[in-house]
Design an enzyme around this catalytic site. Structure first.
Site, PDB file in Angstrom:
ATOM      1  CG  HIS A  12       5.707   0.623 -24.563  1.00 47.32           C
ATOM      2  ND1 HIS A  12       6.190   0.481 -23.291  1.00 47.32           N
ATOM      3  CD2 HIS A  12       6.795   0.548 -25.370  1.00 47.32           C
ATOM      4  CE1 HIS A  12       7.499   0.322 -23.329  1.00 47.32           C
ATOM      5  NE2 HIS A  12       7.895   0.371 -24.588  1.00 47.32           N
ATOM      6  CG  HIS A  59      11.509   4.502 -25.268  1.00 47.51           C
ATOM      7  ND1 HIS A  59      10.389   4.413 -24.461  1.00 47.51           N
ATOM      8  CD2 HIS A  59      11.709   3.242 -25.769  1.00 47.51           C
ATOM      9  CE1 HIS A  59       9.925   3.173 -24.475  1.00 47.51           C
ATOM     10  NE2 HIS A  59      10.707   2.446 -25.256  1.00 47.51           N
ATOM     11  CG  HIS A 191      10.033  -6.248 -28.934  1.00 54.58           C
ATOM     12  ND1 HIS A 191       9.667  -6.330 -27.611  1.00 54.58           N
ATOM     13  CD2 HIS A 191      10.321  -4.933 -29.149  1.00 54.58           C
ATOM     14  CE1 HIS A 191       9.728  -5.142 -27.044  1.00 54.58           C
ATOM     15  NE2 HIS A 191      10.136  -4.265 -27.951  1.00 54.58           N
ATOM     16  CD  GLU A 238      10.164  -2.256 -24.010  1.00 57.65           C
ATOM     17  OE1 GLU A 238      10.640  -1.243 -24.531  1.00 57.65           O
ATOM     18  OE2 GLU A 238       9.161  -2.848 -24.481  1.00 57.65           O
TER      19      GLU A 238
END
Length: 277
Positions: A12, A59, A191, A238
């Site tokens: 995402h 977030h 990441h 995530e």
């Protein structure tokens, strides 16, 4: 009774929204990523699920570092897009499925999960981008947001997220009504956006993890949170959302399609579409 017909998963990255807004899907940089969604969209058009349960992480929109629930579930009639920027299109409100939300919440509490139930909830790119990627014309189903903390330690263990997903699957199976449900895991893959390992990507782990989603869905649960951060990067954690979504689905699944592409904004971008076998 309701049934889960499939499990979807996608990265995402916020820049995806900017690419959509600018019509860059066929740009050489973006094309390998967007081309991966065609078979999943075809499958969704064929199956026409009534509800999508989206496992994602907030977030800082609803929860920030001073107030960070481990698990939160939306129980609203609609969810408004109020993102943090990055060129992401502002989308119309997403229609909720509050009856299913409350069935899930009640079942999880009975199973001794401590859930924050949200009768008002804003959604950011972790929720909106999967919806836009799988249903680009906005023709998608009703939604249930399931928010998992992947931002602020202490994080739930991978085993706990698997247990959460299983309990959600049980709640769906017990829900009245002949409804088709699809579950979506939003985020990852490997990441890290900051620190000494900024730009870190672990392709071998990502590919093993994606394969495990098909034939060994609890494989990643053998690792502690710190081990998973080491293997995937700070934001790669995530993948907990993928784990929970897969655990909610039936044990036996077959692959409709998958795609893996590096780089997208210093992120290993993956997507998967699985259907009940």
């Amino acid at each position: 009774m309701a049934r889960i017909i499939g499990a979807l998963a996608t990265s995402h990255i916020p820049a995806i929204g900017g690419a959509i807004a600018k019509g860059l899907e066929q740009d050489p940089y973006w094309k390998p990523f967007f081309d991966g969604f065609g078979p999943a969209r075809d499958w969704l058009r064929q199956e026409k699920p009534d509800v999508a349960i989206i496992f994602y992480n907030d977030h800082g929109l609803n929860f920030f570092l001073d107030k960070m629930p481990t698990f939160a579930i939306g129980a609203a009639p609609e969810y408004r897009n109020d993102d943090e920027g990055w060129g992401i299109p502002t989308l119309p409100p997403f229609k909720g499925a509050p009856d299913l939300s409350w069935a899930i919440i009640n079942h999880l509490v009975e199973q001794e999960f401590d859930i924050v139930s949200c009768q008002e909830m804003l959604v950011d790119h972790a929720f909106t981008l999967p919806y836009k990627l799988f249903w680009p014309k906005g023709e998608g189903p009703l939604t249930v947001p399931v928010c998992i903390n992947t931002v602020q330690f202490p994080l739930p263990s991978a085993k706990r997220c698997v247990a959460l997903g299983r309990a959600v699957g049980e709640a769906v199976a017990a829900w009245d009504g002949d409804k088709k449900v699809v579950v979506i895991g939003s985020g990852g893959l490997s990441h890290q956006l900051d620190g000494q390992r900024a730009g870190f990507i672990n392709k071998p782990f990502d590919l093993k993890f994606m394969q495990s989603m098909i034939d060994e869905p609890e494989w990643a649960a053998q690792y502690s949170i710190r081990e998973l951060v080491e293997k995937t990067g700070t934001q790669g954690i995530e993948l907990l959302n993928w784990l929970a979504a897969r655990a909610a689905a039936p044990r036996r699944m077959r692959k409709v399609h998958s795609n893996y592409h590096i780089p997208i904004s210093n992120t290993a971008a993956g997507m998967m579409a699985l259907e009940a076998a």
